[in-house]
Design a protein around this motif. Structure first.
Motif, PDB file in Angstrom:
ATOM      1  N   GLY A 232      13.386   6.047  -4.774  1.00  0.00           N
ATOM      2  CA  GLY A 232      12.445   6.172  -5.531  1.00  0.00           C
ATOM      3  C   GLY A 232      11.863   6.037  -3.547  1.00  0.00           C
ATOM      4  N   LEU A 233      12.583   5.332  -2.763  1.00  0.00           N
ATOM      5  CA  LEU A 233      12.372   4.954  -2.071  1.00  0.00           C
ATOM      6  C   LEU A 233      11.710   6.074  -0.632  1.00  0.00           C
ATOM      7  CD1 LEU A 233      11.650   3.133   0.863  1.00  0.00           C
ATOM      8  CD2 LEU A 233      14.261   3.451   1.226  1.00  0.00           C
ATOM      9  N   VAL A 234      12.391   7.020  -1.066  1.00  0.00           N
ATOM     10  CA  VAL A 234      11.611   8.419  -0.387  1.00  0.00           C
ATOM     11  C   VAL A 234      10.628   9.066  -0.960  1.00  0.00           C
ATOM     12  CG1 VAL A 234      12.056  11.002  -0.067  1.00  0.00           C
ATOM     13  CG2 VAL A 234      14.502   9.125  -0.631  1.00  0.00           C
ATOM     14  N   ALA A 235      10.071   8.841  -2.181  1.00  0.00           N
ATOM     15  CA  ALA A 235       9.208   9.286  -2.673  1.00  0.00           C
ATOM     16  C   ALA A 235       7.814   7.895  -2.117  1.00  0.00           C
ATOM     17  CB  ALA A 235       9.086   8.660  -4.349  1.00  0.00           C
ATOM     18  N   VAL A 236       7.926   6.675  -2.414  1.00  0.00           N
ATOM     19  CA  VAL A 236       7.373   5.714  -2.035  1.00  0.00           C
ATOM     20  C   VAL A 236       7.114   6.539  -0.263  1.00  0.00           C
ATOM     21  CG1 VAL A 236       7.224   3.392  -0.791  1.00  0.00           C
ATOM     22  CG2 VAL A 236       8.353   4.284  -3.379  1.00  0.00           C
ATOM     23  N   LEU A 237       7.759   6.228   0.343  1.00  0.00           N
ATOM     24  CA  LEU A 237       7.361   6.952   2.030  1.00  0.00           C
ATOM     25  C   LEU A 237       6.629   7.483   1.775  1.00  0.00           C
ATOM     26  CD1 LEU A 237      10.702   6.341   3.305  1.00  0.00           C
ATOM     27  CD2 LEU A 237       9.068   5.224   4.662  1.00  0.00           C
ATOM     28  N   GLY A 238       6.297   9.254   0.772  1.00  0.00           N
ATOM     29  CA  GLY A 238       5.353   9.845   1.224  1.00  0.00           C
ATOM     30  C   GLY A 238       4.537   9.997   0.765  1.00  0.00           C
ATOM     31  N   GLY A 239       4.217   8.532  -0.176  1.00  0.00           N
ATOM     32  CA  GLY A 239       3.059   7.524  -0.726  1.00  0.00           C
ATOM     33  C   GLY A 239       2.396   8.678  -2.067  1.00  0.00           C
ATOM     34  N   ALA A 240       3.920   8.374  -2.992  1.00  0.00           N
ATOM     35  CA  ALA A 240       3.464   8.297  -4.444  1.00  0.00           C
ATOM     36  C   ALA A 240       2.854   7.202  -5.246  1.00  0.00           C
ATOM     37  CB  ALA A 240       4.861   8.647  -4.536  1.00  0.00           C
ATOM     38  N   LEU A 245      11.343  -3.287  -5.034  1.00  0.00           N
ATOM     39  CA  LEU A 245      12.726  -2.863  -4.092  1.00  0.00           C
ATOM     40  C   LEU A 245      13.315  -4.253  -3.099  1.00  0.00           C
ATOM     41  CD1 LEU A 245      10.751   0.255  -2.212  1.00  0.00           C
ATOM     42  CD2 LEU A 245      12.671  -0.026  -3.294  1.00  0.00           C
ATOM     43  N   PRO A 246      14.548  -4.158  -3.273  1.00  0.00           N
ATOM     44  CA  PRO A 246      14.758  -5.574  -2.146  1.00  0.00           C
ATOM     45  C   PRO A 246      15.157  -5.000  -0.840  1.00  0.00           C
ATOM     46  CG  PRO A 246      16.442  -3.429  -2.863  1.00  0.00           C
ATOM     47  CD  PRO A 246      15.730  -3.482  -3.636  1.00  0.00           C
ATOM     48  N   GLU A 247      14.338  -5.495  -0.290  1.00  0.00           N
ATOM     49  CA  GLU A 247      13.671  -6.209   0.931  1.00  0.00           C
ATOM     50  C   GLU A 247      14.664  -5.450   1.609  1.00  0.00           C
ATOM     51  OE1 GLU A 247      11.009  -9.503   3.435  1.00  0.00           O
ATOM     52  OE2 GLU A 247      12.111 -10.317   2.041  1.00  0.00           O
ATOM     53  N   PRO A 248      16.022  -5.974   1.801  1.00  0.00           N
ATOM     54  CA  PRO A 248      16.716  -5.510   2.888  1.00  0.00           C
ATOM     55  C   PRO A 248      16.926  -3.375   3.611  1.00  0.00           C
ATOM     56  CG  PRO A 248      17.845  -7.201   1.841  1.00  0.00           C
ATOM     57  CD  PRO A 248      16.532  -7.022   1.107  1.00  0.00           C
ATOM     58  N   LEU A 249      16.774  -3.238   1.993  1.00  0.00           N
ATOM     59  CA  LEU A 249      16.289  -1.913   1.505  1.00  0.00           C
ATOM     60  C   LEU A 249      14.708  -0.915   2.134  1.00  0.00           C
ATOM     61  CD1 LEU A 249      17.663   0.693   0.854  1.00  0.00           C
ATOM     62  CD2 LEU A 249      16.105   0.801  -1.361  1.00  0.00           C
ATOM     63  N   VAL A 250      14.033  -1.790   2.642  1.00  0.00           N
ATOM     64  CA  VAL A 250      12.868  -1.229   3.257  1.00  0.00           C
ATOM     65  C   VAL A 250      12.322  -2.034   4.280  1.00  0.00           C
ATOM     66  CG1 VAL A 250      11.671  -0.919   1.042  1.00  0.00           C
ATOM     67  CG2 VAL A 250      11.178  -3.623   2.178  1.00  0.00           C
ATOM     68  N   ALA A 251      13.049  -2.978   5.108  1.00  0.00           N
ATOM     69  CA  ALA A 251      12.380  -3.700   5.935  1.00  0.00           C
ATOM     70  C   ALA A 251      12.404  -2.809   7.330  1.00  0.00           C
ATOM     71  CB  ALA A 251      13.475  -5.320   6.265  1.00  0.00           C
ATOM     72  N   PRO A 252      13.443  -2.277   7.230  1.00  0.00           N
ATOM     73  CA  PRO A 252      13.324  -1.362   8.622  1.00  0.00           C
ATOM     74  C   PRO A 252      12.152  -0.213   8.358  1.00  0.00           C
ATOM     75  CG  PRO A 252      15.416  -0.545   7.762  1.00  0.00           C
ATOM     76  CD  PRO A 252      14.116  -1.739   6.706  1.00  0.00           C
ATOM     77  N   TYR A 253      11.240   0.104   7.530  1.00  0.00           N
ATOM     78  CA  TYR A 253      10.274   1.014   7.341  1.00  0.00           C
ATOM     79  C   TYR A 253       8.716   0.249   7.566  1.00  0.00           C
ATOM     80  CZ  TYR A 253      14.070   4.354   5.535  1.00  0.00           C
ATOM     81  OH  TYR A 253      14.867   4.820   5.074  1.00  0.00           O
ATOM     82  N   VAL A 254       9.106  -1.229   7.082  1.00  0.00           N
ATOM     83  CA  VAL A 254       8.143  -1.959   7.197  1.00  0.00           C
ATOM     84  C   VAL A 254       7.625  -2.686   8.448  1.00  0.00           C
ATOM     85  CG1 VAL A 254       7.183  -5.165   6.717  1.00  0.00           C
ATOM     86  CG2 VAL A 254       8.384  -3.374   4.995  1.00  0.00           C
ATOM     87  N   GLN A 255       8.804  -2.653   9.433  1.00  0.00           N
ATOM     88  CA  GLN A 255       9.377  -3.140  10.642  1.00  0.00           C
ATOM     89  C   GLN A 255       8.338  -1.159  12.054  1.00  0.00           C
ATOM     90  OE1 GLN A 255      12.869  -4.103  12.443  1.00  0.00           O
ATOM     91  NE2 GLN A 255      12.248  -4.457  14.270  1.00  0.00           N
ATOM     92  N   ASP A 256       8.372  -0.365  11.752  1.00  0.00           N
ATOM     93  CA  ASP A 256       8.027   0.596  11.957  1.00  0.00           C
ATOM     94  C   ASP A 256       6.423   1.551  11.383  1.00  0.00           C
ATOM     95  OD1 ASP A 256       8.316   1.720   9.849  1.00  0.00           O
ATOM     96  OD2 ASP A 256       9.835   3.664  10.581  1.00  0.00           O
ATOM     97  N   GLY A 257       6.138   0.584  10.591  1.00  0.00           N
ATOM     98  CA  GLY A 257       4.270   0.490   9.617  1.00  0.00           C
ATOM     99  C   GLY A 257       5.272   1.839   8.784  1.00  0.00           C
ATOM    100  N   ARG A 258       5.532   1.995   8.375  1.00  0.00           N
ATOM    101  CA  ARG A 258       5.345   3.495   7.686  1.00  0.00           C
ATOM    102  C   ARG A 258       5.758   3.341   6.096  1.00  0.00           C
ATOM    103  NH1 ARG A 258      10.987   6.686   8.507  1.00  0.00           N
ATOM    104  NH2 ARG A 258       9.859   8.254   6.836  1.00  0.00           N
ATOM    105  N   LEU A 259       5.743   1.743   5.827  1.00  0.00           N
ATOM    106  CA  LEU A 259       5.881   1.033   5.063  1.00  0.00           C
ATOM    107  C   LEU A 259       4.959  -0.674   4.920  1.00  0.00           C
ATOM    108  CD1 LEU A 259       9.186   1.027   2.471  1.00  0.00           C
ATOM    109  CD2 LEU A 259       6.470   2.532   2.125  1.00  0.00           C
ATOM    110  N   ARG A 260       4.042  -0.880   3.671  1.00  0.00           N
ATOM    111  CA  ARG A 260       3.620  -2.610   3.937  1.00  0.00           C
ATOM    112  C   ARG A 260       4.319  -2.457   2.621  1.00  0.00           C
ATOM    113  NH1 ARG A 260      -2.237  -0.502   5.757  1.00  0.00           N
ATOM    114  NH2 ARG A 260      -1.793  -0.063   7.977  1.00  0.00           N
ATOM    115  N   LEU A 261       3.982  -4.265   2.770  1.00  0.00           N
ATOM    116  CA  LEU A 261       4.318  -4.713   1.722  1.00  0.00           C
ATOM    117  C   LEU A 261       2.794  -5.609   1.051  1.00  0.00           C
ATOM    118  CD1 LEU A 261       7.351  -6.944   2.402  1.00  0.00           C
ATOM    119  CD2 LEU A 261       7.528  -4.863   1.940  1.00  0.00           C
ATOM    120  N   VAL A 262       3.032  -5.559  -0.428  1.00  0.00           N
ATOM    121  CA  VAL A 262       1.692  -6.546  -0.923  1.00  0.00           C
ATOM    122  C   VAL A 262       2.366  -7.309  -1.945  1.00  0.00           C
ATOM    123  CG1 VAL A 262       0.259  -4.335  -0.583  1.00  0.00           C
ATOM    124  CG2 VAL A 262       1.634  -4.133  -3.282  1.00  0.00           C
TER     125      VAL A 262
END
Length: 302
Positions: A232-240, A245-262
């Motif tokens: 699912g993370l791959v799909a989310v990164l693509g804008g699906a 998700l568990p925060e450790p899984l998305v933390a690197p992508y939030v840090q580099d701006g590819r994902l945002r938390l809501v």
């Protein structure tokens, strides 16, 4: 009837097949081919003069004689394994093979990051890691231990914590939020595309949100359902869409701006990862060393 060396080796193979009810899975545990196991069992049955297994193209079951043999020889072989494992603790460089069944997130976030340093310290310990979210009986399946989130550990097992509690968050790509808007309240999720999570027992997970003592469980509109967060993370990164998700899984992508938390003020913390194993068997030295190493390195805190 006198027992020979071939009988001993073939009895070990037989016990593996009896545990797994599968030639292919037993072959993986034993490190041999399924055809070699089949040949060995036919030889054992021929020498003993009885059929031990009922084999079809879809299943492997024990005959009455097979059940009796597995019960009779299982404990002596387990005692031998325990005795050899005790001696392993006296070696300067512990050795052995440990088999672990871990939730996919645990395999990727907890085990994989420590493997290089662990193997450098204990080069003779071999790790056989199966990553799966499917809930199984790890003992019957021939594993030394399982790793799951704390709330899903079987009650009859010894369990040890391997990580701090884990915060669960809702993430989306900036592109998706720009197109669809940012939810301000959990009710807004019903107007968004969401990626749903399938649990190890095949249930669709209801997103659990909490704020100031108010707890919600929401069945989100699932455009897509996945059984592994990484998919699912791959799909989310693509804008699906949005995903829980568990925060450790998305933390690197939030840090580099590819994902945002809501809805971050609704993000709850759940129990972290625990390793669990049977109280009926002696803890293999390699497994004990791995547990101690993870608790020392703390890749997800502790």
């Amino acid at each position: 009837m006198q027992t020979n060396r071939s009988d001993v080796a073939d009895l070990i193979y037989f016990l593996a097949i009896a545990r797994h009810r599968s030639f292919s899975r037993a072959a993986v545990e034993m490190g041999v081919s399924a055809s070699a196991l089949s040949h060995a069992l036919k030889g054992l049955e021929s020498r003993l003069g009885v059929r031990l297994l009922n084999r079809t193209t879809k299943s492997v079951t024990l005959t009455t004689a097979g059940e009796a043999l597995a019960t009779s020889v299982g404990q002596p072989f387990e005692a031998i394994d325990n005795a050899l494992e005790t001696l392993n603790r006296f070696r300067d460089t512990p050795s052995g093979r440990i088999r672990i069944n871990a939730a996919v997130e645990a395999a990727n976030l907890l085990i994989a990051p420590v493997i290089p340093a662990f193997m450098a310290r204990y080069p003779d310990v071999e790790i056989d890691l199966v990553a799966s979210n499917r809930l199984i009986d790890v003992t019957d399946a021939g594993f030394d231990a399982g790793i799951r989130y704390g709330g899903t550990v079987p009650e009859d097992m010894i369990a040890r914590r391997l990580s701090a509690d884990i915060r669960w968050v809702i993430a989306a790509s900036p592109d998706y939020l720009a197109r669809s808007g940012t939810p301000e309240h959990p009710d807004d999720l019903m107007n968004h595309r969401c990626i749903s999570n399938r649990l190890g027992d095949d249930r669709i997970y209801r997103w659990e949100l909490e704020r100031n003592g108010e707890a919600l469980q929401i069945t989100v509109p699932g455009s897509v359902t996945v059984d592994q967060a990484q998919t699912g993370l791959v799909a989310v990164l693509g804008g699906a869409g949005l995903m829980y998700l568990p925060e450790p899984l998305v933390a690197p992508y939030v840090q580099d701006g590819r994902l945002r938390l809501v809805l971050t003020d609704w993000a709850p913390a759940g129990e972290g990862f625990y390793i669990y194993y049977s109280s009926r068997r002696q803890l293999p030295t390699g497994l004990r060393l791995l547990i101690d190493f993870i608790r020392e390195v703390r890749p997800l805190g502790l």
